[in-house]
Design an enzyme around this catalytic site. Structure first.
Site, mmCIF file in Angstrom:
data_model
loop_
_atom_site.group_PDB
_atom_site.id
_atom_site.type_symbol
_atom_site.label_atom_id
_atom_site.label_comp_id
_atom_site.label_asym_id
_atom_site.label_seq_id
_atom_site.Cartn_x
_atom_site.Cartn_y
_atom_site.Cartn_z
ATOM 1 N N CYS A 81 0.828 -1.209 0.000
ATOM 2 C CA CYS A 81 0.000 0.000 0.000
ATOM 3 C C CYS A 81 0.866 1.264 0.000
ATOM 4 C CB CYS A 81 -0.988 -0.026 1.172
ATOM 5 S SG CYS A 81 -2.328 1.188 1.010
ATOM 6 N N HIS A 190 -3.977 -4.711 -0.255
ATOM 7 C CA HIS A 190 -3.637 -5.280 1.043
ATOM 8 C C HIS A 190 -3.770 -6.796 0.993
ATOM 9 C CE1 HIS A 190 -3.334 -1.651 3.614
ATOM 10 N NE2 HIS A 190 -4.191 -1.134 2.746
ATOM 11 N N GLU A 192 -2.974 -8.930 3.194
ATOM 12 C CA GLU A 192 -3.405 -9.447 4.497
ATOM 13 C C GLU A 192 -4.912 -9.342 4.696
ATOM 14 O OE1 GLU A 192 -2.896 -5.052 5.320
ATOM 15 O OE2 GLU A 192 -1.995 -6.559 3.996
#
Length: 212
Positions: A81, A190, A192
């Site tokens: 990011c 992202h 995650e």
């Protein structure tokens, strides 16, 4: 046991990244601002969330710009990011901010008048799930092309070196969402927060040797 160091410079949801890595690999995962720990790690993650001016101020105050450059020269590094945006030369955010300059290219604003193909106004920030079109790279192993990843951003990257772009996305316009540069793999989304596809990318990074 190999070690993954997640750089802590006060910006980003670092523990969600750490938890995601712990879920998919056997590596020791540490969240740290200690230069010695980062230099000793086998792999490094450079995350980032928030305004680029604040991020760059902390990166420079802590000397993390030089730490990241050194890491990229020596071992696999994953930028996420704003971590990806900070590696570019310049960002339009906050009236214009000079970044680390490791990757040639600019970070640009989506604009207030962003529209889709039907002429409907699109919301900025670009927030939510979107398809990612891949170019060949080991970190895409086991991930179907055009898989959906999770985004939250108002500014996007356009890289100067087209051969280093390893994924693009479309939201009113085409923009670069993954860049490979030697030992570095940088993503706008992202992983995650991107469920199966994102976890697979993190798993791939945990065993990646830095070779494209």
């Amino acid at each position: 046991m190999s070690t993954i160091a997640i750089i802590d410079y006060g910006m980003g949801n670092l523990h969600s990244v750490a938890s995601a890595f712990e879920h998919v690999c056997d590596s020791k995962v540490i969240v740290t601002s200690d230069v010695a720990e980062i230099e000793a790690a086998d792999r490094v993650v450079f995350p980032g969330v928030g305004a680029i001016r604040d991020c760059m101020a902390e990166i420079r105050r802590l000397g993390m710009d030089d730490v990241v450059k050194k890491a990229v020269a020596e071992k696999p590094v994953l930028a996420i990011c704003v971590g990806m945006q900070a590696l570019m030369e310049h960002s339009e955010e906050n009236g214009g901010v000079d970044c680390i300059g490791l990757l040639p290219g600019k970070v640009r604003f989506f604009g207030e008048a962003l529209k889709d193909e039907a002429g409907e106004k699109l919301k900025v920030p670009h927030m939510g799930w979107n398809q990612v079109k891949q170019m060949d790279h080991p970190l895409w192993d086991g991930i179907e092309d055009n898989s959906r990843f999770y985004f939250v951003h108002s500014f996007y990257v356009k890289a100067d070196r087209v051969d280093e772009v390893k994924a693009t996305c479309h939201y009113g316009l085409d923009f670069d969402v993954a860049i490979s540069h030697g030992n570095l793999f940088a993503v706008q989304f992202h992983p995650e927060k991107s469920h199966t596809a994102g976890l697979q990318l993190l798993k791939n990074f945990a065993s990646w040797d830095g070779q494209a």
